[in-house]
Design a protein around this motif. Structure first.
Motif, PDB file in Angstrom:
ATOM      1  N   TYR A  17      27.427  81.062  75.212  1.00 19.85           N
ATOM      2  CA  TYR A  17      27.313  81.195  76.659  1.00 19.85           C
ATOM      3  C   TYR A  17      26.784  79.890  77.250  1.00 19.85           C
ATOM      4  O   TYR A  17      26.240  79.042  76.550  1.00 19.85           O
ATOM      5  CB  TYR A  17      26.395  82.375  77.033  1.00 19.85           C
ATOM      6  CG  TYR A  17      24.990  82.259  76.501  1.00 19.85           C
ATOM      7  CD1 TYR A  17      23.985  81.649  77.243  1.00 19.85           C
ATOM      8  CD2 TYR A  17      24.653  82.753  75.233  1.00 19.85           C
ATOM      9  CE1 TYR A  17      22.696  81.535  76.755  1.00 19.85           C
ATOM     10  CE2 TYR A  17      23.365  82.642  74.741  1.00 19.85           C
ATOM     11  CZ  TYR A  17      22.395  82.029  75.502  1.00 19.85           C
ATOM     12  OH  TYR A  17      21.129  81.900  75.014  1.00 19.85           O
ATOM     13  N   ASN A  18      26.952  79.726  78.541  1.00 20.61           N
ATOM     14  CA  ASN A  18      26.484  78.544  79.270  1.00 20.61           C
ATOM     15  C   ASN A  18      26.842  77.260  78.536  1.00 20.61           C
ATOM     16  O   ASN A  18      25.980  76.502  78.098  1.00 20.61           O
ATOM     17  CB  ASN A  18      24.967  78.618  79.491  1.00 20.61           C
ATOM     18  CG  ASN A  18      24.580  79.717  80.458  1.00 20.61           C
ATOM     19  OD1 ASN A  18      25.394  80.158  81.260  1.00 20.61           O
ATOM     20  ND2 ASN A  18      23.348  80.175  80.386  1.00 20.61           N
TER      21      ASN A  18
ATOM     22  N   ASN B 252      31.810  75.586  81.289  1.00 20.85           N
ATOM     23  CA  ASN B 252      32.323  76.957  81.144  1.00 20.85           C
ATOM     24  C   ASN B 252      33.846  77.024  81.169  1.00 20.85           C
ATOM     25  O   ASN B 252      34.432  77.975  81.686  1.00 20.85           O
ATOM     26  CB  ASN B 252      31.720  77.867  82.219  1.00 20.85           C
ATOM     27  CG  ASN B 252      30.218  78.009  82.059  1.00 20.85           C
ATOM     28  OD1 ASN B 252      29.698  77.944  80.946  1.00 20.85           O
ATOM     29  ND2 ASN B 252      29.520  78.180  83.159  1.00 20.85           N
TER      30      ASN B 252
ATOM     31  N   TYR C 140      25.792  74.393  74.211  1.00 26.78           N
ATOM     32  CA  TYR C 140      25.878  75.808  74.564  1.00 26.78           C
ATOM     33  C   TYR C 140      24.583  76.527  74.211  1.00 26.78           C
ATOM     34  O   TYR C 140      23.753  76.014  73.454  1.00 26.78           O
ATOM     35  CB  TYR C 140      27.059  76.475  73.859  1.00 26.78           C
ATOM     36  CG  TYR C 140      27.005  76.436  72.342  1.00 26.78           C
ATOM     37  CD1 TYR C 140      26.540  77.524  71.611  1.00 26.78           C
ATOM     38  CD2 TYR C 140      27.405  75.309  71.643  1.00 26.78           C
ATOM     39  CE1 TYR C 140      26.488  77.498  70.234  1.00 26.78           C
ATOM     40  CE2 TYR C 140      27.352  75.261  70.261  1.00 26.78           C
ATOM     41  CZ  TYR C 140      26.895  76.359  69.561  1.00 26.78           C
ATOM     42  OH  TYR C 140      26.829  76.321  68.190  1.00 26.78           O
TER      43      TYR C 140
END
Length: 320
Positions: free
Chosen positions: A262-263, A281, A306
């Motif tokens: 994520y991120n 992203n 990430y």
């Protein structure tokens, strides 16, 4: 003209795991063999190194080193026959009677290390209902907390439902022969260092299933074994060759997004170390720079950041 090429894949595991953060996870290590079921001022679970009861209730310890006559031998317990891959396991009882009072047993341990902030963890444990239990429960779970969770009575740790970090909610845990795995994953806050296993049902909305006749009160006993807590180290599957030549085949370099990532941000550099592409992203690159110009053939380097501080690096061969 299309050039022949060989696409190489960096074949990575979707999830790599760190070491187990639960000490003595299968109750194999002990100071003394258990001599019987626990009693007040005789906490047998404490003979399993690291484990203890967080309340005044009395969880039990079973081990093959104990004689059958003790009632806490593995696999011949006083609660029924139950084998294990190892030599030991724990036992927790649940007794609910409005006329007499409630009795909830839990086991607790301090983790080998504090969990890392924003990291993903996988938590699992095995559970088995004893042969002598009259009821089966659904809400058996494990709770990860910053501090010890304790009480000075034998009641449920909390009178209302507390969502465990990982808990069973799919079906009743009523198998008396085969161990049932309860597992799940979660993101850590970065302060957690204690683990508690037990029943987290809401007493006002109790979810039980009667499995044996008789016994007006609710009586249930579960064996607990093989508790594993490991950090999930997610890795990204990356091709290292692509051909953005508008032939409809392999025109886009796709960084495969998997669970646990994520991120993220992607940077592409040429061989002189100049950044030619950046995106957040979006795990894909069509071979164009940030201003939309096609870049030349050659070797490029990527860096993906990430999950806050995780970094993956590698090279890309762009062929047109």
């Amino acid at each position: 003209m299309n050039k022949p090429f060989l696409i190489l894949l960096l074949v990575l595991k979707l999830f790599a795991f760190s070491q187990n953060l639960v000490p003595n996870p299968s109750f194999e290590e002990y100071t003394l063999c258990p001599t019987g079921f626990s009693g007040i001022n005789d906490s047998q679970i404490e003979r399993a190194i690291g484990w203890y009861s967080p309340t005044f209730a009395t969880p039990d310890y079973f081990n093959s080193c104990s004689p059958v006559s003790s009632g806490v031998n593995v696999p011949y317990t006083a609660e029924g026959y139950q084998n294990s891959e190892g030599n030991g396991y724990a036992g927790i009882g649940i007794f609910i009677d409005p006329n007499v009072g409630n009795w909830f047993e839990y086991i607790q341990i301090k983790l080998t290390d504090t969990l890392a902030a924003n990291s993903l963890y996988d938590l699992s444990f095995d559970v088995n209902l004893s042969n002598n239990s009259h009821y089966a429960f659904r809400d058996i779970g494990a709770w990860i907390t910053q501090e010890e969770v304790t009480s000075n009575n034998t009641e449920k740790l909390f009178s209302t439902f507390v969502q465990p970090t990982v808990g069973n909610t799919v079906s009743f845990l009523l198998d008396t022969t085969t161990w049932t795995a309860v597992n799940g994953s979660f993101k850590a806050n970065g302060t957690e260092k204690f683990l508690t296993v037990g029943c987290f049902s809401d007493l006002n909305n109790l979810d039980t299933l009667k499995v044996l006749p008789g016994e007006l009160s609710i009586l249930s006993y579960y064996y607990i074994d093989n508790i594993v807590l490991k950090e999930i180290i997610p890795e990204i599957i990356m091709p290292n060759v692509f051909t953005p030549n508008s032939d409809g085949k392999n025109d886009t370099l796709k960084f495969k997004k998997i669970n646990g990532v994520y991120n993220y941000s992607v940077e592409i550099f040429n061989r002189w170390g100049n950044q030619v592409y950046f995106n957040k992203n979006n795990l894909a690159w069509n071979g164009e720079s940030n201003i939309g110009d096609p870049v030349s053939e050659g070797i490029y380097f990527y860096k993906i950041i990430y999950n806050g501080d995780k970094i993956q690096k590698g090279f890309i061969h762009l062929m047109r």
